[in-house]
Motif scaffolding. Sequence first.
Motif, PDB file in Angstrom:
ATOM      1  N   GLY A  35      -4.594   6.081   6.150  1.00 52.20           N
ATOM      2  CA  GLY A  35      -3.771   6.113   4.948  1.00 52.20           C
ATOM      3  C   GLY A  35      -2.378   5.553   5.151  1.00 52.20           C
ATOM      4  N   MET A  36      -2.110   5.037   6.345  1.00 61.14           N
ATOM      5  CA  MET A  36      -0.788   4.505   6.660  1.00 61.14           C
ATOM      6  C   MET A  36      -0.750   2.984   6.518  1.00 61.14           C
ATOM      7  SD  MET A  36       0.026   6.777  10.076  1.00 61.14           S
ATOM      8  CE  MET A  36       1.548   5.854  10.396  1.00 61.14           C
ATOM      9  N   HIS A  37       0.436   2.447   6.392  1.00 61.00           N
ATOM     10  CA  HIS A  37       0.601   0.988   6.380  1.00 61.00           C
ATOM     11  C   HIS A  37       0.118   0.421   7.717  1.00 61.00           C
ATOM     12  CE1 HIS A  37       2.301  -2.948   5.594  1.00 61.00           C
ATOM     13  NE2 HIS A  37       2.953  -2.892   6.748  1.00 61.00           N
ATOM     14  N   GLY A  38      -0.738  -0.584   7.656  1.00 56.22           N
ATOM     15  CA  GLY A  38      -1.276  -1.183   8.870  1.00 56.22           C
ATOM     16  C   GLY A  38      -2.416  -0.385   9.480  1.00 56.22           C
ATOM     17  N   GLY A  39      -2.979   0.548   8.705  1.00 57.60           N
ATOM     18  CA  GLY A  39      -4.040   1.398   9.232  1.00 57.60           C
ATOM     19  C   GLY A  39      -5.242   0.639   9.765  1.00 57.60           C
TER      20      GLY A  39
END
Length: 262
Positions: A78-82
Amino acid sequence: QQRGSEATTDLVYATSASASASSNSSDVSTAAAAAGHSNAVVNKAPIGAVMTPQLYNYLLQHTREPDILAELRLETSGMHGGHMQTAPEQGQLLALLVELLGVQSAIEVGVFTGYSSLAVALALPESGKLVAFDKEPTTMEVAQKYWDKAGVAHKVDSRLGPALERLQELLNEQGKSSFDMAFIDADKRCYQSYFELCLKLVRPGGLIAVDNVLFYGKVADPAVQDKATVALKEFNQRLLADARVSYSIVPIGDGMALCRKR
């Protein structure tokens, strides 16, 4: 996780469609002929060429992933760059390599949120040590949280900052041939420089694993000329001719080169 089929003047693989329809040599030969490779050596289609979502799910179902790694993977997704995090089957392979080689000391160049470092740290003996480099404090905090949660933080020496500088500092500090294993998964444009420093730091008989060497298949496309892809193409070509190591590219995740220092 799906890989495109590849063809060269020396070796031709069946396309995903023909391989799915049938695995017999006549279908592969037909594919070779259609591609215009009359003198091609026909080889069994690699599993990556027919890695359907169904088959990949089966692979994941037969991958041993500790609950703590699954939890980290879920948070990272769910994070940026996951999408950059290490795949479960890669984590399992790294852990197995740690055990097979009896690794006591390891280096990781590029931590992100810590999936691969956690997999390695879990496999290390209690006295083992992993030196982990990353320049991004936000994602390193996530990694630290999970090292703590898994009870392996005492095995991890995390160091923030540019990897090339930190690797040189480590070399000055520990000396040559002082580590059993290194894992490289950072700025693709610096892979050759990372590799050269890790080659000095890792002992003869030790392992250097390099991630993303197939780079979403872009390394096989002559039309793709972005800096990261070009750097990886050049790195792969140099690695092929590098007599200092024995190596094999394993088509797992985004491609992992396993290099044994001679």
